[in-house]
Design an enzyme around this catalytic site. Structure first.
Site, PDB file in Angstrom:
ATOM      1  N   GLU A 107       0.947  -0.440  -4.997  1.00 21.58           N
ATOM      2  CA  GLU A 107      -0.080   0.478  -5.289  1.00 21.58           C
ATOM      3  C   GLU A 107       0.336   1.965  -5.357  1.00 21.58           C
ATOM      4  OE1 GLU A 107      -2.368   3.443  -4.057  1.00 21.58           O
ATOM      5  OE2 GLU A 107      -2.057   2.883  -2.077  1.00 21.58           O
ATOM      6  N   ASP A 166     -11.211   2.048  -1.064  1.00 23.25           N
ATOM      7  CA  ASP A 166     -11.091   3.387  -0.737  1.00 23.25           C
ATOM      8  C   ASP A 166     -12.127   4.226  -1.647  1.00 23.25           C
ATOM      9  OD1 ASP A 166      -9.582   3.543   1.499  1.00 23.25           O
ATOM     10  OD2 ASP A 166      -7.801   4.027   0.067  1.00 23.25           O
ATOM     11  N   ASP A 193       0.875  -1.107  -0.004  1.00 24.59           N
ATOM     12  CA  ASP A 193       0.146  -0.221   0.117  1.00 24.59           C
ATOM     13  C   ASP A 193       0.842   1.194  -0.113  1.00 24.59           C
ATOM     14  OD1 ASP A 193      -2.733   1.061   0.399  1.00 24.59           O
ATOM     15  OD2 ASP A 193      -1.915   1.926   2.122  1.00 24.59           O
TER      16      ASP A 193
END
Length: 501
Positions: A339, A392, A292
């Site tokens: 990501e 998200d 991430d």
């Protein structure tokens, strides 16, 4: 770095917490096995999940009390009962109505039941003794023993306990060893025993698991408490600067995450031992690791501690390729996904290419009318992972439902134009049909892997959204009400066949 994906494939994103069941939150029990069977019937080759960690304040899997922990809420209670550690009456007391995850209720009830299981557990079990003696969760068990008594972060602990390496901490360990300390060890022992069994089953079906690790750790965590010299802290062990992102599409004031920032110079001096160990653990848990906020390893956004928003901050250099060279030197090629979303520059792309990781493309971001938009499927390269959206984002239907009639008309025109460019023929008129068409378009893309959140496969609206960035309540609660149907397995199976995945 070898290609992460051996052939074109499709995946489904569904966190463990979102699985259905009788006990208030998804678990590693029978529903997880049934979901794996669903993926198998749909010919899906990848199951992506969010971080498995024990959550802290705010219930976010991206803010954990220990970055290598397993979430005790995911321990299957029926498995504990089958081992003689819980009674039927105790199981009954944990049953909850179907619906969203109620974290407050879980916090107030689940640990008490797990403590009952621990009290009946044979602490002389050889596997358990080996697990404890291995020391992997020593700092976690000590931290949670103190936190459960004193609350807050380690700065709330009595003075003698603020330093992990102090004699006082070791004396405390001896005092609570048979009660608190071994209880927290027991939770991790049971979690990882159940996880290994589940993962072995999933892999036996020909399905690989993509596991997510956050870039940062929480301030109130065993990680910072046990390794303060690896973080940007002052002499009182408080953060000097904290993590976030500057103002962007999602927020006019940016996102103030508040995580302590790494002291990359200190980490480089010790050979990135902490990070190498973290990746080693992740690689043992998952088949592919999604990292991430990858951009924070090239440059990270530093906000002065105490700032009210992330509007004031500055970019500072991260470890760049040095970190991945060390990881590869010690661990070899670890399959990873970067990501690489958010505010990017050439340095991020250079780092990703140097590491050899596929990046991410989000179809929901593609239809702004710009033909050069990198998220349009016809602009995607093979070495990437295409998503309709992530945890998200709004769901496809949720985003479309918020469009005015005129906006939806424009969106349909752009969606049809993109479908023509990719050779996809799929008539649609309603908003639900447009959401389904966007899923099909994503799966048809050139990307080596296409991943669809379970909410988008089921064509659910924003009532099923997982997280809204920059908000602190109402997130991470989505749950399926039942096993996805044979119809939805057939829909996915047909798309996988049609688009050679």
């Amino acid at each position: 770095m070898k290609n992460v994906f051996e052939s074109r494939a499709a995946g489904v994103l569904c966190h463990v917490s979102s699985l259905w069941g009788e006990y208030g939150i998804g678990s590693l029990g029978k529903e997880a096995y049934e979901f794996a069977d669903f993926l198998k019937s749909a010919r899906v080759k990848y199951w992506q999940i969010l971080p498995l960690v024990q959550t802290g304040y705010g219930d976010s899997p991206y803010q954990s009390v220990c970055c290598s922990s397993g979430n005790p809420y995911f321990i299957d209670l029926e498995t504990l009962a089958s081992e003689g550690l819980l009674t039927e009456d105790e199981l009954e007391s944990c049953r909850k109505p179907a619906g969203k995850v109620d974290y407050a209720s879980l916090y107030n009830t689940r640990y008490a039941v797990l403590k009952l299981a621990f009290d009946r557990f044979d602490k002389t079990d050889e596997q358990f003794k080996t697990f404890v003696e291995n020391g992997e969760f020593d700092d976690y068990a000590l931290f949670m023993s103190l936190k459960s008594r004193y609350g807050g972060t380690f700065n709330n602990f009595p003075e003698g306990y603020k330093n992990f390496e102090s004699d006082d901490v070791q004396k405390f360990k001896a005092q609570v060893y048979q009660t608190d300390y071994l209880f927290w060890q027991f939770l991790q022992f049971e979690f990882f025993k159940q996880w290994k069994k589940l993962k072995d089953y999933v892999n036996s079906l020909g399905i690989k698991i993509i596991g997510d690790i956050p870039l940062y750790v929480a301030y109130g965590s065993a990680d910072v408490w046990a390794h303060p010299k690896l973080f940007q802290l002052d002499e009182d062990l408080k953060p000097v600067k904290v993590a976030g992102v500057p103002p962007d599409y999602f927020s006019a004031t940016g996102q103030l995450w508040g995580n302590p920032l790494y002291d990359w110079q200190a980490m480089e001096q010790d050979g990135y031992v902490w990070w190498v160990d973290r990746i080693r653990k992740a690689a043992s848990l998952y088949d592919v690791v999604r990292l991430d906020h990858f951009r924070g390893l090239d440059k990270y956004y530093a906000v002065p501690a105490g700032a009210e928003t992330a509007a004031v901050g500055e970019w500072e250099n991260g470890p760049k390729a040095k970190l991945f060279l060390k990881i590869r030197e010690i661990l070899g090629d670890v399959p990873m996904i970067a990501e690489d979303l958010g505010i990017l520059d050439g340095g991020v792309e250079k780092l990703r290419l140097a590491a050899g990781f596929p990046g991410m493309k989000i179809a929901l971001f593609a239809f702004n009318g710009d033909e050069s938009n990198a998220y349009l499927p016809h602009n995607m390269e093979e070495n990437c992972v295409a998503y309709t959206g992530t945890h998200d984002n709004a769901t496809c239907l949720g985003l479309i439902n918020r469009m005015s009639d005129e906006q939806f008309k424009v969106f349909k025109k752009r969606l049809r134009a993109e479908m023509r460019k990719t050779g996809l023929v799929l008539p649609f008129a309603t908003r639900e049909e447009a959401a389904s068409a966007l899923v099909a378009l994503t799966i048809s893309s050139p990307a080596a892997l296409a991943v669809v959140p379970i909410q988008d496969l089921l064509v659910l609206g924003d009532e099923a959204r997982m997280n809204v960035p920059s908000t602190t309540s109402g997130n991470w609660q989505f749950r399926l009400s039942r096993r996805p149907s044979r119809y939805h397995a057939a829909v996915m199976r047909r798309m996988i066949k049609d688009f050679n995945r």
